[in-house]
Write a protein that holds these residues in place. Structure first.
Motif, PDB file in Angstrom:
ATOM      1  N   ASP A 147      43.635  -2.980  83.319  1.00 46.41           N
ATOM      2  CA  ASP A 147      42.624  -3.487  82.428  1.00 46.41           C
ATOM      3  C   ASP A 147      43.196  -3.085  80.900  1.00 46.41           C
ATOM      4  OD1 ASP A 147      40.776  -4.124  84.181  1.00 46.41           O
ATOM      5  OD2 ASP A 147      39.686  -2.499  83.889  1.00 46.41           O
ATOM      6  N   LEU A 148      43.820  -2.117  80.627  1.00 45.82           N
ATOM      7  CA  LEU A 148      44.492  -1.600  79.335  1.00 45.82           C
ATOM      8  C   LEU A 148      45.590  -2.809  79.065  1.00 45.82           C
ATOM      9  CD1 LEU A 148      44.743  -0.151  77.002  1.00 45.82           C
ATOM     10  CD2 LEU A 148      46.301   1.287  77.988  1.00 45.82           C
ATOM     11  N   PHE A 200      44.345  -6.205  78.332  1.00 52.57           N
ATOM     12  CA  PHE A 200      43.821  -6.274  76.907  1.00 52.57           C
ATOM     13  C   PHE A 200      44.958  -6.346  75.917  1.00 52.57           C
ATOM     14  CE2 PHE A 200      43.233  -3.348  73.362  1.00 52.57           C
ATOM     15  CZ  PHE A 200      42.361  -3.932  72.492  1.00 52.57           C
ATOM     16  N   TRP A 256      41.838   0.441  67.173  1.00 49.34           N
ATOM     17  CA  TRP A 256      41.224  -0.181  68.425  1.00 49.34           C
ATOM     18  C   TRP A 256      41.807   0.129  69.601  1.00 49.34           C
ATOM     19  CZ3 TRP A 256      39.976  -6.201  69.328  1.00 49.34           C
ATOM     20  CH2 TRP A 256      39.091  -6.403  70.536  1.00 49.34           C
ATOM     21  N   ILE A 257      43.471  -0.161  69.526  1.00 48.21           N
ATOM     22  CA  ILE A 257      44.314  -0.146  70.725  1.00 48.21           C
ATOM     23  C   ILE A 257      44.141   1.427  71.155  1.00 48.21           C
ATOM     24  CG2 ILE A 257      46.682   0.013  71.388  1.00 48.21           C
ATOM     25  CD1 ILE A 257      46.914  -2.646  69.666  1.00 48.21           C
ATOM     26  N   TYR A 270      41.070   2.698  72.641  1.00 50.57           N
ATOM     27  CA  TYR A 270      40.647   2.358  74.016  1.00 50.57           C
ATOM     28  C   TYR A 270      41.821   3.033  74.965  1.00 50.57           C
ATOM     29  CZ  TYR A 270      40.516  -1.081  77.864  1.00 50.57           C
ATOM     30  OH  TYR A 270      40.276  -1.857  79.074  1.00 50.57           O
ATOM     31  N   SER A 271      43.172   3.319  74.683  1.00 52.51           N
ATOM     32  CA  SER A 271      43.898   3.976  75.206  1.00 52.51           C
ATOM     33  C   SER A 271      43.620   5.312  75.510  1.00 52.51           C
ATOM     34  CB  SER A 271      45.492   3.841  74.782  1.00 52.51           C
ATOM     35  OG  SER A 271      45.778   2.583  74.170  1.00 52.51           O
ATOM     36  N   GLN A 287      40.499   6.281  75.632  1.00 55.03           N
ATOM     37  CA  GLN A 287      39.215   6.429  76.641  1.00 55.03           C
ATOM     38  C   GLN A 287      40.056   6.336  78.102  1.00 55.03           C
ATOM     39  OE1 GLN A 287      37.001   2.745  75.990  1.00 55.03           O
ATOM     40  NE2 GLN A 287      35.412   3.554  77.600  1.00 55.03           N
ATOM     41  N   VAL A 288      40.910   5.223  78.204  1.00 56.33           N
ATOM     42  CA  VAL A 288      41.516   5.240  79.638  1.00 56.33           C
ATOM     43  C   VAL A 288      42.109   6.652  80.054  1.00 56.33           C
ATOM     44  CG1 VAL A 288      43.554   4.277  80.918  1.00 56.33           C
ATOM     45  CG2 VAL A 288      42.059   2.814  79.276  1.00 56.33           C
TER      46      VAL A 288
END
Length: 306
Positions: free
Chosen positions: A47-48, A51, A107-108, A111-112, A114-115
């Protein structure tokens, strides 16, 4: 004049929609570029990646389409060599093109992180005396309603040495050169290196961890797809590091228990070691070529030589 302005706005909106839709389509295609998703962590990583591919495609298509539009519709007339209008000091424009990259990077990064937090793979954090965030939960633990959450963690010791992998199952006190794993169950590996730096890498799991000599590193993941995969050494660990590969067998919990029981009845025997074979073949040559290399470790005694 108003009609021309409306046409320009419609052209801009049409182009933005076309670039967005195309970027989303390219991002979806990124899933097909990768190996099978054999671990819960691979779903998060894919998913990452999708994205990032979508974002990269949007920027690339946006910039190139703007350049193409300018070249085609706003080029100078023939034999016009005059300079364009001098434009400088547009503060609003500078703020915009500075703010957009900063927001994208944040943002990146968010999100990273969070993963990484959801994966909960642990890794070498103990070596630097850090602790995982309090809110960290594994990718497997996301499905809190599944009864499998109550299943205990399967612990396996992994020893890397030049140039062979040895897997020890402490519950049955057996060893193997193949890594057998039960599906849909949290796995905790204790990674150790006997000699130099090695890299534990299973592409189908999207997981890689360096193994540092004289340190034990806990490493967790959850295989979800039964099948046969490959483990390889991702670090250059010496002359025969390319031979340092092992099969990873993901099977149902019933088949896994059956394999453990069957393997426990087998007496330890010498495992086949490609590095040792190649080294012996080279040493027996009458004419020595190349550099002197480190002799491979002796083939291990294991219950299941694979």
């Amino acid at each position: 004049m108003k009609i021309q302005k409306i046409l320009n706005i419609l052209t801009l909106l049409t182009g933005a929609i076309a670039v967005t839709v195309t970027s989303l389509w390219i991002g979806k295609q990124a899933y097909s570029w990768l190996p099978p998703q054999a671990a819960a962590e691979s779903l998060l990583i894919d998913d990452l990646i999708s994205f990032l591919v979508t974002l990269g495609a949007f920027i690339f298509l946006g910039v190139t389409s703007t350049l193409m539009y300018s070249v085609i519709f706003h080029r100078a007339v023939k034999d016009d060599f005059t300079d364009g209008p001098p434009i400088e000091g547009n503060i609003a424009l500078e703020v915009v093109w500075t703010a957009i990259p900063i927001l994208l990077v944040l943002w990146i990064a968010g999100y990273s992180y969070q993963v990484y937090e959801q994966m909960g793979i642990q890794g070498p954090s103990e070596l630097v005396h850090l602790h995982n965030p309090l809110g960290m939960e594994s990718a497997y633990a996301e499905a809190k309603d599944t009864p499998a959450l109550a299943e205990p963690v399967e612990k396996i010791d992994v020893l890397a040495k030049q140039w062979v992998w040895v897997f020890h199952y402490p519950e049955r006190d057996i060893t193997s050169t193949e890594l057998h794993l039960p599906s849909d169950r949290r796995i905790r590996l204790a990674l150790k290196s006997q000699d130099v730096l090695h890299g534990f890498y299973i592409p189908a799991f999207r997981l890689k961890q360096d193994i540092i000599p004289n340190h034990a590193i806990d490493f967790e993941f959850t295989p979800i797809r039964p099948g046969k995969y490959s483990l390889t050494d991702s670090q250059y660990s010496g002359t025969y590091f390319a031979t340092m590969q092992a099969n990873v067998i993901v099977e149902s919990p019933e088949d896994y228990q059956q394999w453990l029981a069957q393997t426990a009845t087998q007496k330890p025997s010498l495992a086949t070691n490609q590095a040792a074979s190649e080294y012996a073949q080279t040493s027996n040559q009458s004419v020595q070529t190349g550099w002197v290399t480190v002799p491979p470790a002796a083939p291990p005694l294991v219950n299941s030589p694979g």
